[in-house]
Each structure stands twice: as structure tokens, then as C-alpha cells.
Design an enzyme around this catalytic site. Structure first.
Site, PDB file in Angstrom:
ATOM      1  N   GLU A 128      11.707  61.401  61.005  1.00 60.18           N
ATOM      2  CA  GLU A 128      10.452  60.642  60.875  1.00 60.18           C
ATOM      3  C   GLU A 128       9.499  61.323  59.896  1.00 60.18           C
ATOM      4  OE1 GLU A 128      11.225  57.918  61.826  1.00 60.18           O
ATOM      5  OE2 GLU A 128      10.219  57.405  63.689  1.00 60.18           O
ATOM      6  N   THR A 181       5.140  52.665  56.808  1.00 60.76           N
ATOM      7  CA  THR A 181       4.435  53.312  57.919  1.00 60.76           C
ATOM      8  C   THR A 181       3.318  54.221  57.401  1.00 60.76           C
ATOM      9  OG1 THR A 181       6.377  53.186  59.307  1.00 60.76           O
ATOM     10  CG2 THR A 181       4.755  54.827  59.930  1.00 60.76           C
TER      11      THR A 181
HETATM   12  N1  HSE Z   1       3.313  55.066  66.258  1.00 59.35           N
HETATM   13  C1  HSE Z   1       3.708  54.874  64.902  1.00 59.35           C
HETATM   14  C2  HSE Z   1       2.627  54.102  64.177  1.00 59.35           C
HETATM   15  C3  HSE Z   1       5.012  54.140  64.874  1.00 59.35           C
HETATM   16  O1  HSE Z   1       2.136  53.128  64.733  1.00 59.35           O
HETATM   17  O2  HSE Z   1       2.289  54.472  63.050  1.00 59.35           O
HETATM   18  C4  HSE Z   1       5.579  53.970  63.513  1.00 59.35           C
HETATM   19  O3  HSE Z   1       6.559  52.963  63.554  1.00 59.35           O
END
Ligand code: HSE
Length: 307
Positions: A128, A181
Site C-alpha cells: 500500500e 488514492t
Molecule cells: N482508507 C483509505 C482511504 C482506503 O480512504 O484513503 C484506500 O482505499
């Protein structure tokens, strides 16, 4: 055992109220990976189907996560990995998390399982970190543990596996646009007003209590997000309408899946989840953006061996 084929599930992170701490795994969508031992030290990605991603292991989340595991063991082992990606990057349903979780799960298995699931989450988080610049644990925890998961703490890492009410179904619409993201995270403010934090942690507690007691009304009352959704919704065409229609069709709640653009809804019973799918499908047909819709039971197993 020299070779395994695994299924790594798509996941919904945040689950409205639990930004970066809550997630659940889906049953009907995920990636497949074939991992075999090799005489060549390290990780070699031999094939990627379905997406244009780097074959060079250190530039791929599969390699970043896998090497984190191998480095922790100071291992000379070698692995060849074939990836069949069914989850597109930038979908909001844990594409990078499925790859990272699948990689560490399979390598761990082929090495005789030296690590437990929480330790595997720690390695998968390195995938990630490569994918979006932040070592987030919500998607990878759900992918590895299955069901609903809570990241109770990042440091030290503490993952809590939560129960899954038997009649809970997810509906997910994946509009065919990409939301990165990293970009979606940049929109978020660094601080949260106390009045919003109070509402948010009330809902986190309520949702978790609802999962334990199979109290669908409490789950429904708790599926609200005062932190990420209000600023991210603009990234997703038709979000407000999809949410309205899914609630009118009987969903318990509806929100952004992870960092978007996918939208998820939770419903009690398969029939209602399918009605929700029909309702949100109509919204997207009118918007004119291609999309996929999935109706899925919650996957309580996480990454699994297919053969
Ligand atoms: N919790 C993270 C966000 C997940 O919302 O940025 C990314 O998929």
C-alpha cells in the site's frame, strides 16, 4: 508444497464511519494469483493479465509486500508469480490490497507459515505504501482476515476481526473512471472538528456493536461519514443520487468504497441487495459512464487457496 493458486478478494475500506480503520471483504470479485517456488532468489513476476502494471517486482505491490516478508526472514528463497487482475487499479475496492495480501499469504504458506495474519498485514502494508504513498492497513486487513476488520491501532499494529451478520449483503457499483488514492487522500483536511469526531466515533462504536449483535437497525443508524465522504463525493459523478436511490431501495446504508470511485451499500438479505443494485444501475445508465455492479455476500474467509 511447491506451488499454489489463490483467490485474493476485493475489499471495501472505511465502511462509511471508519476512515482508515474499518473494512470488509467481498465474495464475488477478486484477483487470482499463481505462486511457485523457484531456484532464482527473490520475486519474479512472470505474467500479469487484465491490467497494465509493472512486471519489475520492486515496482509492483506484489513484490513490495513479498520482499518485506522475505527481508524479515533474511530469506534466500525464490518465487515466481503470475497475476490475473480482475480488480482494476484506482477502483476503490482494494486492487493493490488484493495483490499485496495475496502475495504475502501465498509466500508465507509456501514457506511453512512462519507468520500470523497480523504480521502478514504489516508486510502487505508495504504494498500500500508503494501504491499510494501511505501504509494503510484497512483494505489489506479485510483481504487477509476476511469478514469485517478493525485496525484498532497502527502502532503497535492491532487488527481485530469482527463478526459478520449472516443476512448482510453488499452491493457495489464500480464506475469506469479512475480515482487515485493518493489524490483522494490529499483532499482530506488534516484536522477534524470535535463535533464531527464525536459523531464519527459514536458511529464506529454503533456499527461494531451492531455487527456483534446482528442489530441491522443499529448498523443502519451507524453508517454515516462526517469526515471523508463530504469532501470526496465530488470525485464521483452521481454519488448523491446513487446514495438516495439505494436508501430508497431499502439499503441499510451507502457510502464511498475506500477512496472511490466505487460506491457500496449494505443490505439485509440478498433480495434487497439486488433491488439496490437495480436502483443504482439506473442512475448510472442515465449518467452515461460505463460501470460494473456486484452483489456479494461478505467473504468471511479472506484470501483462499483455490488449488
Ligand atoms: N482508507 C483509505 C482511504 C482506503 O480512504 O484513503 C484506500 O482505499
Amino acid at each position: 508444497m511447491n506451488q499454489i493458486k489463490i483467490f485474493a478478494p476485493a475489499t471495501v475500506a472505511n465502511v462509511s464511519c471508519g476512515f482508515d480503520v474499518l473494512g470488509f471483504a467481498l465474495d464475488t470479485i477478486g484477483d487470482e494469483m499463481c505462486i511457485r517456488k523457484s531456484d532464482k532468489k527473490g520475486i519474479t513476476i512472470t505474467k500479469i493479465e487484465g491490467c497494465n502494471l509493472p512486471l519489475e517486482a520492486k515496482k509492483n505491490v506484489v513484490g513490495a509486500a513479498g520482499y518485506a516478508l522475505l527481508d524479515a526472514l533474511d530469506s534466500d528463497a525464490g518465487f515466481e508469480i503470475e497475476i490475473c487482475k480482475n480488480i482494476k487499479p484506482g477502483s476503490g475496492i482494494g486492487s493493490s490490497a488484493a495483490s499485496a495480501a495475496g502475495s504475502v499469504f501465498a509466500i508465507n504458506k509456501l514457506l511453512g507459515a512462519p507468520f500470523n495474519k497480523t504480521e502478514l498485514v504489516r508486510f502487505a502494508m508495504e504494498g500500500e505504501r508503494l501504491a499510494c504513498g501511505a501504509a494503510i492497513a484497512d483494505n489489506v486487513s479485510a483481504a487477509l482476515f476476511g469478514g469485517f476488520t478493525l485496525v484498532r491501532s497502527y502502532n503497535p499494529l492491532d487488527i481485530v476481526s469482527l463478526p459478520t451478520p449472516s443476512e448482510l449483503y453488499a452491493t457495489v457499483i464500480h464506475p469506469q473512471i479512475e480515482v487515485k488514492t493518493a489524490a483522494s487522500r490529499k483532499l482530506l483536511k488534516a484536522t477534524v472538528p470535535l463535533k464531527d469526531a464525536i459523531k464519527q466515533w459514536g458511529n464506529v462504536g454503533g456499527l461494531i456493536s451492531g455487527l456483534y449483535t446482528e442489530d441491522y437497525d443499529l448498523i443502519s443508524r451507524s453508517l454515516h461519514d462526517y469526515i471523508a465522504e463530504p469532501v470526496r463525493a465530488v470525485l464521483i459523478p452521481g454519488f448523491d443520487k446513487v446514495k438516495r436511490e439505494s436508501l430508497s431501495a431499502g439499503a441499510l446504508g451507502c457510502g464511498i468504497s475506500g477512496s472511490g470511485p466505487s460506491i457500496f451499500a449494505l443490505s439485509k438479505g440478498l433480495e434487497r441487495a439486488q433491488n439496490v443494485a437495480n436502483a443504482i444501475q439506473k442512475v448510472y445508465q442515465n449518467i452515461g459512464i460505463d460501470f460494473y455492479v456486484y452483489v456479494s455476500k461478505i467473504n468471511t474467509q479472506g484470501v483462499k487457496i483455490i488449488s
